[in-house]
Design a protein around this motif. Sequence first.
Motif, short mmCIF file in Angstrom:
data_model
loop_
_atom_site.label_atom_id
_atom_site.label_comp_id
_atom_site.label_asym_id
_atom_site.label_seq_id
_atom_site.Cartn_x
_atom_site.Cartn_y
_atom_site.Cartn_z
N VAL A 72 5.66 7.55 0.79
CA VAL A 72 6.38 8.29 -0.24
C VAL A 72 6.58 9.71 0.28
CG1 VAL A 72 6.33 9.11 -2.62
CG2 VAL A 72 5.33 6.88 -2.03
N LEU A 73 7.85 10.14 0.41
CA LEU A 73 8.17 11.43 1.04
C LEU A 73 8.60 12.52 0.07
CD1 LEU A 73 8.23 9.44 3.48
CD2 LEU A 73 9.98 10.90 4.44
N GLY A 74 8.58 12.26 -1.22
CA GLY A 74 8.95 13.31 -2.17
C GLY A 74 10.33 13.12 -2.72
N GLY A 75 10.83 14.11 -3.38
CA GLY A 75 10.28 15.42 -3.64
C GLY A 75 9.25 15.49 -4.74
N ALA A 76 9.17 16.66 -5.36
CA ALA A 76 8.11 16.98 -6.31
C ALA A 76 8.00 15.96 -7.45
CB ALA A 76 8.32 18.39 -6.86
N PHE A 87 6.71 12.65 -6.10
CA PHE A 87 5.27 12.74 -5.85
C PHE A 87 4.49 12.62 -7.16
CE2 PHE A 87 6.03 15.43 -1.82
CZ PHE A 87 5.89 14.32 -1.00
N GLU A 88 4.96 13.33 -8.18
CA GLU A 88 4.25 13.34 -9.46
C GLU A 88 4.18 11.93 -10.05
OE1 GLU A 88 4.26 15.97 -13.56
OE2 GLU A 88 5.48 16.61 -11.85
N HIS A 138 0.87 -1.18 0.00
CA HIS A 138 0.00 0.00 0.00
C HIS A 138 0.90 1.22 0.00
CE1 HIS A 138 -3.83 -1.99 0.57
NE2 HIS A 138 -3.24 -2.79 1.45
N LEU A 139 0.73 2.08 -0.99
CA LEU A 139 1.56 3.28 -1.11
C LEU A 139 0.79 4.48 -0.59
CD1 LEU A 139 3.03 2.71 -4.67
CD2 LEU A 139 4.22 2.41 -2.49
N SER A 140 1.40 5.19 0.36
CA SER A 140 0.81 6.40 0.91
C SER A 140 1.76 7.55 0.67
CB SER A 140 0.57 6.26 2.42
OG SER A 140 -0.37 5.25 2.69
N ILE A 141 1.25 8.59 0.03
CA ILE A 141 2.02 9.82 -0.10
C ILE A 141 1.83 10.59 1.20
CG2 ILE A 141 1.94 12.09 -1.22
CD1 ILE A 141 1.50 10.60 -3.87
N ILE A 142 2.91 11.15 1.73
CA ILE A 142 2.78 12.01 2.91
C ILE A 142 3.54 13.29 2.63
CG2 ILE A 142 4.70 10.90 4.16
CD1 ILE A 142 2.84 11.37 6.74
N ALA A 143 2.83 14.42 2.78
CA ALA A 143 3.43 15.71 2.43
C ALA A 143 2.69 16.83 3.15
CB ALA A 143 3.34 15.94 0.91
N ALA A 144 3.35 17.97 3.20
CA ALA A 144 2.70 19.20 3.64
C ALA A 144 2.91 20.21 2.54
CB ALA A 144 3.31 19.70 4.96
#
Length: 167
Positions: free
Chosen positions: A100-104, A107-108, A6-12
Amino acid sequence: MNTKPHLSIIAAMSENHVIGLNNSLPWHLPDEWAHFRKVTAGKAFIMGRKSFEAPDALHSEYRNVIITSRPPAQAEPRVEYARDISGAIALLSDETDVFVLGGASVFEQMLPLADRMYLTIVHAQVEGDAFFPAFDSDDWQLADSEFHGADDDHAYAFSMNLYIRKP
């Protein structure tokens, strides 16, 4: 048995989608960091090299997969390297939950693959040079939202949101 975690993006991100400035976060929100640590405890992380090397980067105490075209000869403990997204996912195929912590750009590329997004909205317009990608809100259901007002420790109000991909 090989299954996709299970992939979870986490970002602010700010209201104008900024996630970074000069490879750092453009804000300091201690309660949001505490939330991050609680949500991701004991889970594997995927991130790009610049995110991993950022001065304020958060690393998993369990397992970190770094996407880079130039992995170092000697990896640090609990750090693995992949050349691309599919390689990173393959390395973590035995995990149930991966963040998934990034970067841009990461994330994309990960947005179409993610099941969940832990997306904190910082209620401000800020300057930045890294942005969270646009996404179709019709694809996501807001499952939880917790508002935090500005106070002595937090220059900005923010909302910690959990989105789940619609079936």
